[in-house]
Design a protein around this motif. Sequence first.
Motif, PDB file in Angstrom:
ATOM      1  N   CYS A 197       0.899  -0.864  -0.086  1.00 22.29           N
ATOM      2  CA  CYS A 197       0.086   0.063   0.166  1.00 22.29           C
ATOM      3  C   CYS A 197       1.008   1.399   0.131  1.00 22.29           C
ATOM      4  O   CYS A 197       1.909   1.526   0.724  1.00 22.29           O
ATOM      5  CB  CYS A 197      -0.841   0.497   1.060  1.00 22.29           C
ATOM      6  SG  CYS A 197      -1.967  -1.165   1.588  1.00 22.29           S
ATOM      7  N   VAL A 199       1.124   5.693   0.117  1.00 17.57           N
ATOM      8  CA  VAL A 199      -0.343   6.869   0.720  1.00 17.57           C
ATOM      9  C   VAL A 199       1.839   7.765   0.233  1.00 17.57           C
ATOM     10  O   VAL A 199       2.075   7.525   0.641  1.00 17.57           O
ATOM     11  CB  VAL A 199      -0.030   7.070   2.319  1.00 17.57           C
ATOM     12  CG1 VAL A 199      -0.164   8.464   2.653  1.00 17.57           C
ATOM     13  CG2 VAL A 199      -0.661   5.774   3.040  1.00 17.57           C
ATOM     14  N   ASP A 220      -2.392   5.392  -3.109  1.00 21.13           N
ATOM     15  CA  ASP A 220      -3.432   4.577  -2.888  1.00 21.13           C
ATOM     16  C   ASP A 220      -4.340   5.660  -2.561  1.00 21.13           C
ATOM     17  O   ASP A 220      -5.717   6.239  -2.530  1.00 21.13           O
ATOM     18  CB  ASP A 220      -2.895   3.202  -2.061  1.00 21.13           C
ATOM     19  CG  ASP A 220      -2.421   2.514  -2.942  1.00 21.13           C
ATOM     20  OD1 ASP A 220      -3.397   1.834  -4.337  1.00 21.13           O
ATOM     21  OD2 ASP A 220      -1.252   1.730  -2.360  1.00 21.13           O
ATOM     22  N   LEU A 221      -3.576   6.287  -1.414  1.00 20.24           N
ATOM     23  CA  LEU A 221      -4.066   7.297  -0.789  1.00 20.24           C
ATOM     24  C   LEU A 221      -3.270   8.399  -0.978  1.00 20.24           C
ATOM     25  O   LEU A 221      -2.285   8.610  -1.054  1.00 20.24           O
ATOM     26  CB  LEU A 221      -3.943   6.647   0.734  1.00 20.24           C
ATOM     27  CG  LEU A 221      -4.219   8.374   1.789  1.00 20.24           C
ATOM     28  CD1 LEU A 221      -5.769   9.533   1.357  1.00 20.24           C
ATOM     29  CD2 LEU A 221      -4.099   8.940   3.302  1.00 20.24           C
ATOM     30  N   ILE A 223      -2.490  12.272  -0.201  1.00 23.54           N
ATOM     31  CA  ILE A 223      -3.110  14.012   0.200  1.00 23.54           C
ATOM     32  C   ILE A 223      -2.639  14.952  -0.156  1.00 23.54           C
ATOM     33  O   ILE A 223      -1.630  15.361   0.047  1.00 23.54           O
ATOM     34  CB  ILE A 223      -2.233  13.895   1.801  1.00 23.54           C
ATOM     35  CG1 ILE A 223      -2.891  12.279   2.577  1.00 23.54           C
ATOM     36  CG2 ILE A 223      -2.679  14.933   3.057  1.00 23.54           C
ATOM     37  CD1 ILE A 223      -2.024  12.224   3.963  1.00 23.54           C
ATOM     38  N   ILE A 271      -5.234   6.077  -7.652  1.00 14.46           N
ATOM     39  CA  ILE A 271      -5.988   6.085  -6.220  1.00 14.46           C
ATOM     40  C   ILE A 271      -7.466   6.397  -5.970  1.00 14.46           C
ATOM     41  O   ILE A 271      -8.135   6.257  -6.817  1.00 14.46           O
ATOM     42  CB  ILE A 271      -5.504   8.287  -5.975  1.00 14.46           C
ATOM     43  CG1 ILE A 271      -4.630   8.413  -6.972  1.00 14.46           C
ATOM     44  CG2 ILE A 271      -6.332   8.894  -5.783  1.00 14.46           C
ATOM     45  CD1 ILE A 271      -4.743  10.447  -7.341  1.00 14.46           C
ATOM     46  N   ARG A 272      -7.653   5.455  -4.704  1.00 11.10           N
ATOM     47  CA  ARG A 272      -9.214   5.251  -4.739  1.00 11.10           C
ATOM     48  C   ARG A 272      -9.467   6.115  -3.487  1.00 11.10           C
ATOM     49  O   ARG A 272     -10.721   6.708  -3.023  1.00 11.10           O
ATOM     50  CB  ARG A 272      -8.655   4.057  -3.459  1.00 11.10           C
ATOM     51  CG  ARG A 272      -8.266   2.857  -4.658  1.00 11.10           C
ATOM     52  CD  ARG A 272      -9.458   2.577  -5.245  1.00 11.10           C
ATOM     53  NE  ARG A 272     -10.264   1.872  -4.086  1.00 11.10           N
ATOM     54  CZ  ARG A 272     -10.236   0.262  -3.971  1.00 11.10           C
ATOM     55  NH1 ARG A 272      -9.112  -0.266  -4.573  1.00 11.10           N
ATOM     56  NH2 ARG A 272     -11.413   0.812  -3.157  1.00 11.10           N
ATOM     57  N   TRP A 273      -7.982   6.968  -2.980  1.00  8.09           N
ATOM     58  CA  TRP A 273      -8.674   7.954  -1.793  1.00  8.09           C
ATOM     59  C   TRP A 273      -8.222   9.098  -1.953  1.00  8.09           C
ATOM     60  O   TRP A 273      -6.656   9.113  -2.368  1.00  8.09           O
ATOM     61  CB  TRP A 273      -8.378   7.151   0.007  1.00  8.09           C
ATOM     62  CG  TRP A 273      -9.361   6.447   0.552  1.00  8.09           C
ATOM     63  CD1 TRP A 273     -10.469   6.347   1.261  1.00  8.09           C
ATOM     64  CD2 TRP A 273      -9.268   4.814  -0.089  1.00  8.09           C
ATOM     65  NE1 TRP A 273     -11.366   5.777   0.815  1.00  8.09           N
ATOM     66  CE2 TRP A 273     -10.162   3.884   0.731  1.00  8.09           C
ATOM     67  CE3 TRP A 273      -8.726   4.126  -0.344  1.00  8.09           C
ATOM     68  CZ2 TRP A 273     -10.650   2.913   0.511  1.00  8.09           C
ATOM     69  CZ3 TRP A 273      -8.773   3.030  -0.877  1.00  8.09           C
ATOM     70  CH2 TRP A 273      -9.527   2.074   0.336  1.00  8.09           C
ATOM     71  N   TRP A 275      -7.526  12.969  -0.104  1.00  2.00           N
ATOM     72  CA  TRP A 275      -7.628  13.758   1.165  1.00  2.00           C
ATOM     73  C   TRP A 275      -7.166  15.109   0.064  1.00  2.00           C
ATOM     74  O   TRP A 275      -6.336  15.418   0.242  1.00  2.00           O
ATOM     75  CB  TRP A 275      -7.253  13.219   2.049  1.00  2.00           C
ATOM     76  CG  TRP A 275      -7.698  12.358   2.814  1.00  2.00           C
ATOM     77  CD1 TRP A 275      -8.158  11.615   2.667  1.00  2.00           C
ATOM     78  CD2 TRP A 275      -6.924  11.468   4.052  1.00  2.00           C
ATOM     79  NE1 TRP A 275      -8.880  10.427   3.450  1.00  2.00           N
ATOM     80  CE2 TRP A 275      -7.907  10.659   4.516  1.00  2.00           C
ATOM     81  CE3 TRP A 275      -5.748  12.038   5.029  1.00  2.00           C
ATOM     82  CZ2 TRP A 275      -7.361   9.159   5.597  1.00  2.00           C
ATOM     83  CZ3 TRP A 275      -5.486  11.094   5.753  1.00  2.00           C
ATOM     84  CH2 TRP A 275      -6.183   9.705   6.003  1.00  2.00           C
ATOM     85  N   GLN A 318      -9.626  12.764   8.944  1.00  3.07           N
ATOM     86  CA  GLN A 318      -9.677  11.676   8.336  1.00  3.07           C
ATOM     87  C   GLN A 318      -8.903  10.185   8.608  1.00  3.07           C
ATOM     88  O   GLN A 318      -7.895  10.327   9.185  1.00  3.07           O
ATOM     89  CB  GLN A 318      -9.555  11.495   7.087  1.00  3.07           C
ATOM     90  CG  GLN A 318     -10.552  12.791   6.373  1.00  3.07           C
ATOM     91  CD  GLN A 318     -12.274  11.922   6.494  1.00  3.07           C
ATOM     92  OE1 GLN A 318     -12.212  10.324   5.882  1.00  3.07           O
ATOM     93  NE2 GLN A 318     -12.835  12.540   6.883  1.00  3.07           N
ATOM     94  N   TRP A 320      -7.642   6.677   7.438  1.00  4.38           N
ATOM     95  CA  TRP A 320      -7.548   5.392   6.590  1.00  4.38           C
ATOM     96  C   TRP A 320      -6.991   4.487   6.864  1.00  4.38           C
ATOM     97  O   TRP A 320      -6.032   3.887   7.393  1.00  4.38           O
ATOM     98  CB  TRP A 320      -7.088   6.619   5.500  1.00  4.38           C
ATOM     99  CG  TRP A 320      -6.557   5.229   4.428  1.00  4.38           C
ATOM    100  CD1 TRP A 320      -8.219   5.042   3.178  1.00  4.38           C
ATOM    101  CD2 TRP A 320      -5.260   4.252   3.831  1.00  4.38           C
ATOM    102  NE1 TRP A 320      -6.735   4.305   2.347  1.00  4.38           N
ATOM    103  CE2 TRP A 320      -5.414   3.964   2.359  1.00  4.38           C
ATOM    104  CE3 TRP A 320      -4.531   4.161   4.622  1.00  4.38           C
ATOM    105  CZ2 TRP A 320      -4.940   3.615   1.841  1.00  4.38           C
ATOM    106  CZ3 TRP A 320      -3.066   4.061   3.906  1.00  4.38           C
ATOM    107  CH2 TRP A 320      -3.596   2.929   2.114  1.00  4.38           C
ATOM    108  N   SER A 322      -5.290   0.801   5.108  1.00  4.24           N
ATOM    109  CA  SER A 322      -5.276   0.108   3.611  1.00  4.24           C
ATOM    110  C   SER A 322      -6.228  -0.868   4.333  1.00  4.24           C
ATOM    111  O   SER A 322      -6.303  -1.286   2.764  1.00  4.24           O
ATOM    112  CB  SER A 322      -3.346  -0.407   4.133  1.00  4.24           C
ATOM    113  OG  SER A 322      -3.164  -1.291   4.664  1.00  4.24           O
TER     114      SER A 322
END
Length: 327
Positions: A197, A199, A220-221, A223, A271-273, A275, A318, A320, A322
């Motif tokens: 994963c 970030v 995947d996340l 910011i 990208i799934r998330w 912020w 938030q 998050w 994984s």
Amino acid sequence: MRVVSLGSGSSGNAFLVEAGPQGRTKLLLDAGLSTRTLAMRLTSVGVSLSQIQGVLITHEHSDHVHAVPVLVNRHALPMIADERTLAAIQEGLNSGVWRSDSGRMVPTKFPREPQAIVSTTETEVVEKTSTLMTSTTVIEERIVAVSQKVARLPFPFLHQVLPTGSHLTIGDIEITSFPISHDATAPCGYLLSAGGCRVCLVTDSGEVTPVMLEQMQHADLLILESNHDRERLVRGPYPWHLKRRILSPTGHLSNDQAGEAVLQIWREAGIRWLWLAHLSRTNNTPDFALESMRLYLRSAHVNLAHIRLAALPPTMGQVWDSTQLWS
């Protein structure tokens, strides 16, 4: 991996990142809150400052390093950053002032009774580190992170040099540093990887560069800074010199710039998330930022069901995990 937004914005930035079995590797991304606030918000998600193994610093502005004097003096936390950023932090510690995000100079607010933790030998570093920990597993990780990897350069605090553009592994987390465009000494973003994963943190940049896009596309996340609405900033109450700084290539990303950046890296399996971070309280709102991003995504016929959007507040934000990737 677990990522927790502890605060985002000009009043202070900090994120918790955990990885590995039982979240045994714990790092902070920036430490721009007061130590008391930082400790309280960590406690609310089941983490204590004594469990943190290091602090990744993006740059030396006060809203990213506010807690550093206490963290290095009372908690023996190593600072992880480019050598130029570490030098800027040391300069702030010596002078007693940080430069704020708006350019003002603000006090570093040293602890009233600083406890020196500078050690001259590896044994002393290990002894100091182990007294702060309670879990055997975490003690072992902390010893590895501090005694074997913390460089002993001229900085009188525990630290790890991570040159911008290089890689480092701490415990279960692989860290990639990359340059961004901001009016700081050596500002950078980070791509953190663990267990397949990823970030990516990109804030405090006046423009989006190919190097930044290359790292962002792996997340995947993501910011991502969405600091201001351009028209609202131009028409707003800030003095012109501050508006010009924010709008410059070394200032802050607007909602439009954030939207354009996401479109450049968007792919269905990416990208799934997302912020949206570092929102200005004066020149933006969460609704403005979110609607702007939705408009950009819709213009590219992106199915909004495939991406989860959130605008981070200056308070706890938030969380998050994984494991959501497979849910």
